[in-house]
Enzyme design. Structure first.
Site, PDB file in Angstrom:
ATOM      1  N   ASP A  82      55.697   7.997  33.467  1.00  0.00           N
ATOM      2  CA  ASP A  82      55.956   7.523  34.831  1.00  0.00           C
ATOM      3  C   ASP A  82      55.066   6.357  35.246  1.00  0.00           C
ATOM      4  O   ASP A  82      54.998   6.012  36.426  1.00  0.00           O
ATOM      5  CB  ASP A  82      55.827   8.672  35.837  1.00  0.00           C
ATOM      6  CG  ASP A  82      54.483   9.392  35.730  1.00  0.00           C
ATOM      7  OD1 ASP A  82      53.476   8.750  35.391  1.00  0.00           O
ATOM      8  OD2 ASP A  82      54.455  10.613  35.969  1.00  0.00           O
ATOM      9  N   ARG A  96      53.181   2.627  39.297  1.00  0.00           N
ATOM     10  CA  ARG A  96      53.445   4.070  39.328  1.00  0.00           C
ATOM     11  C   ARG A  96      54.827   4.262  39.933  1.00  0.00           C
ATOM     12  O   ARG A  96      55.092   3.866  41.061  1.00  0.00           O
ATOM     13  CB  ARG A  96      52.378   4.803  40.149  1.00  0.00           C
ATOM     14  CG  ARG A  96      52.612   6.317  40.300  1.00  0.00           C
ATOM     15  CD  ARG A  96      52.673   6.996  38.932  1.00  0.00           C
ATOM     16  NE  ARG A  96      52.677   8.450  39.047  1.00  0.00           N
ATOM     17  CZ  ARG A  96      53.769   9.194  39.215  1.00  0.00           C
ATOM     18  NH1 ARG A  96      54.950   8.613  39.325  1.00  0.00           N
ATOM     19  NH2 ARG A  96      53.666  10.506  39.275  1.00  0.00           N
ATOM     20  N   ASP A 101      57.577  12.816  38.551  1.00  0.00           N
ATOM     21  CA  ASP A 101      56.330  13.136  37.855  1.00  0.00           C
ATOM     22  C   ASP A 101      56.696  13.620  36.462  1.00  0.00           C
ATOM     23  O   ASP A 101      57.578  14.469  36.307  1.00  0.00           O
ATOM     24  CB  ASP A 101      55.568  14.231  38.619  1.00  0.00           C
ATOM     25  CG  ASP A 101      54.254  14.595  37.953  1.00  0.00           C
ATOM     26  OD1 ASP A 101      53.594  13.689  37.404  1.00  0.00           O
ATOM     27  OD2 ASP A 101      53.879  15.778  37.991  1.00  0.00           O
ATOM     28  N   THR A 102      56.038  13.073  35.444  1.00  0.00           N
ATOM     29  CA  THR A 102      56.271  13.522  34.068  1.00  0.00           C
ATOM     30  C   THR A 102      55.009  14.203  33.553  1.00  0.00           C
ATOM     31  O   THR A 102      53.912  13.951  34.051  1.00  0.00           O
ATOM     32  CB  THR A 102      56.637  12.344  33.148  1.00  0.00           C
ATOM     33  OG1 THR A 102      55.543  11.413  33.111  1.00  0.00           O
ATOM     34  CG2 THR A 102      57.884  11.635  33.635  1.00  0.00           C
ATOM     35  N   GLU A 104      51.669  15.106  31.486  1.00  0.00           N
ATOM     36  CA  GLU A 104      50.591  14.208  31.064  1.00  0.00           C
ATOM     37  C   GLU A 104      50.566  14.012  29.551  1.00  0.00           C
ATOM     38  O   GLU A 104      51.011  14.871  28.781  1.00  0.00           O
ATOM     39  CB  GLU A 104      49.238  14.776  31.526  1.00  0.00           C
ATOM     40  CG  GLU A 104      49.094  14.943  33.021  1.00  0.00           C
ATOM     41  CD  GLU A 104      49.040  13.632  33.770  1.00  0.00           C
ATOM     42  OE1 GLU A 104      48.837  12.576  33.120  1.00  0.00           O
ATOM     43  OE2 GLU A 104      49.214  13.643  34.998  1.00  0.00           O
ATOM     44  N   ARG A 147      47.461   1.618  42.176  1.00  0.00           N
ATOM     45  CA  ARG A 147      48.654   1.287  41.404  1.00  0.00           C
ATOM     46  C   ARG A 147      49.807   0.885  42.323  1.00  0.00           C
ATOM     47  O   ARG A 147      49.971   1.449  43.397  1.00  0.00           O
ATOM     48  CB  ARG A 147      49.070   2.472  40.528  1.00  0.00           C
ATOM     49  CG  ARG A 147      48.019   2.875  39.518  1.00  0.00           C
ATOM     50  CD  ARG A 147      48.402   4.133  38.751  1.00  0.00           C
ATOM     51  NE  ARG A 147      48.585   5.288  39.611  1.00  0.00           N
ATOM     52  CZ  ARG A 147      48.809   6.525  39.164  1.00  0.00           C
ATOM     53  NH1 ARG A 147      48.905   6.742  37.858  1.00  0.00           N
ATOM     54  NH2 ARG A 147      48.957   7.523  40.007  1.00  0.00           N
TER      55      ARG A 147
END
Length: 297
Positions: A82, A96, A101-102, A104, A147
């Site tokens: 992401d 970002r 959300d992916t 980690e 970001r």
């Protein structure tokens, strides 16, 4: 004479009964026909309602259209599923992606999470060497880590929706006013849930508060990350390789620290350099900023 009258009466009663039966039968047939028609109409109505409901839930990725007036920019480097870097306003900037959300892949404390490598690999496949369109966030476009926040379109398709459709992301960080595509994203996410793809293959792994790797134990996705993850609170590989000093001095290199204030780097000349706990060490400001860190104030 009496016999004749009796016969006439008999035929008269029989005729009345016959006519009454026909009338009753007509009513029954009419009712049955009406009932059948009503049932058919009801069935058709239910079918139409179901189709409409299905249509509202089913969202094709291609239905999320690239906006006019977006920022066209070249992808420099994919960081993970992401996050990636682009050339923006003549600088390398970390983007970002909004609303997803992916798992980690190289978090300083969480390490590698199941399906993180797959999400990152899919991001590489979609973004490497591409020019993308950024639809910048409405509230200034930056998160607490500095970001750039944006919706992302690649080859005319929503990058977020593509990650969600593959089961490699969850809808997350939904904060007004940046909720433009949230309904479409949730519809795509629901399809991946129904198919039990990726992060949805094990109940509870992907949740509102993030990902829960322990629930994935025994799966291929969990076995894949073994040896790639590191225990919580273990120093990052960059720190371990570049620093042998017990006080975390980074041997005079730039210190990267992650806290509630975000990802911050400290130069050797900064007043708090000596007391800062280093979680990453960098050789230059550019290297630190490319990793998503900002300079200490």
């Amino acid at each position: 004479m009496k016999r004749t009258n009796w016969i006439k009466a008999f035929y008269w009663v029989a005729a009345v009964l016959f006519l009454s039966g026909c009338a009753a039968g007509g009513e029954l047939n009419t009712d049955a026909s009406t009932s059948s028609s009503s049932a058919q109409l009801s069935s058709d109505a239910d079918h139409s309602a179901g189709s409409a409901a299905d249509a509202s839930v089913q969202t094709d990725v291609s239905a999320i259209k690239e906006p006019a007036g977006g920022v066209h920019t070249k992808v420099i480097k994919v960081v993970d599923g992401d996050t990636f870097q682009v050339l923006y306003q003549k600088k390398v900037v970390t983007v970002r992606v909004l609303l997803i959300d992916t798992p980690e892949t190289h978090h300083p404390s969480l390490g590698v999470q199941p399906y993180g490598p797959e999400a990152s690999s899919n991001a590489h496949k979609l973004l490497d060497g591409k020019t993308v369109t950024l639809e910048l966030a409405k509230n200034g476009g930056r998160d607490k880590y500095g970001r750039l926040l944006a919706y992302v379109f690649v080859d005319g398709r929503s990058f977020e929706a593509l990650q969600l459709a593959a089961g490699l992301a969850r809808v997350a960080y939904v904060y007004p006013p940046n909720t433009k595509y949230v309904d479409q994203f949730r519809a795509v996410e629901q399809q991946a849930k129904t198919k039990r793809l990726g992060v949805w293959s094990v109940n509870g792994y992907a949740a509102a508060d993030g990902f829960h790797p322990d629930l994935m134990k025994g799966t291929d996705a969990y076995r894949e990350i073994q040896g790639r993850s590191k225990p919580a609170n273990q120093p990052s590989a960059a720190f371990a390789e570049s620093n042998s000093s017990p006080d975390g001095a980074c041997q005079g290199k730039i210190k990267g620290n992650i806290s509630s204030r975000g990802k911050i780097y400290h130069m050797p000349s900064d007043p708090y350099y000596k007391v800062t706990k280093a979680e990453r060490c960098f050789k230059s400001r550019t290297e630190a900023e490319n990793a998503g860190f900002r300079a200490a104030k």
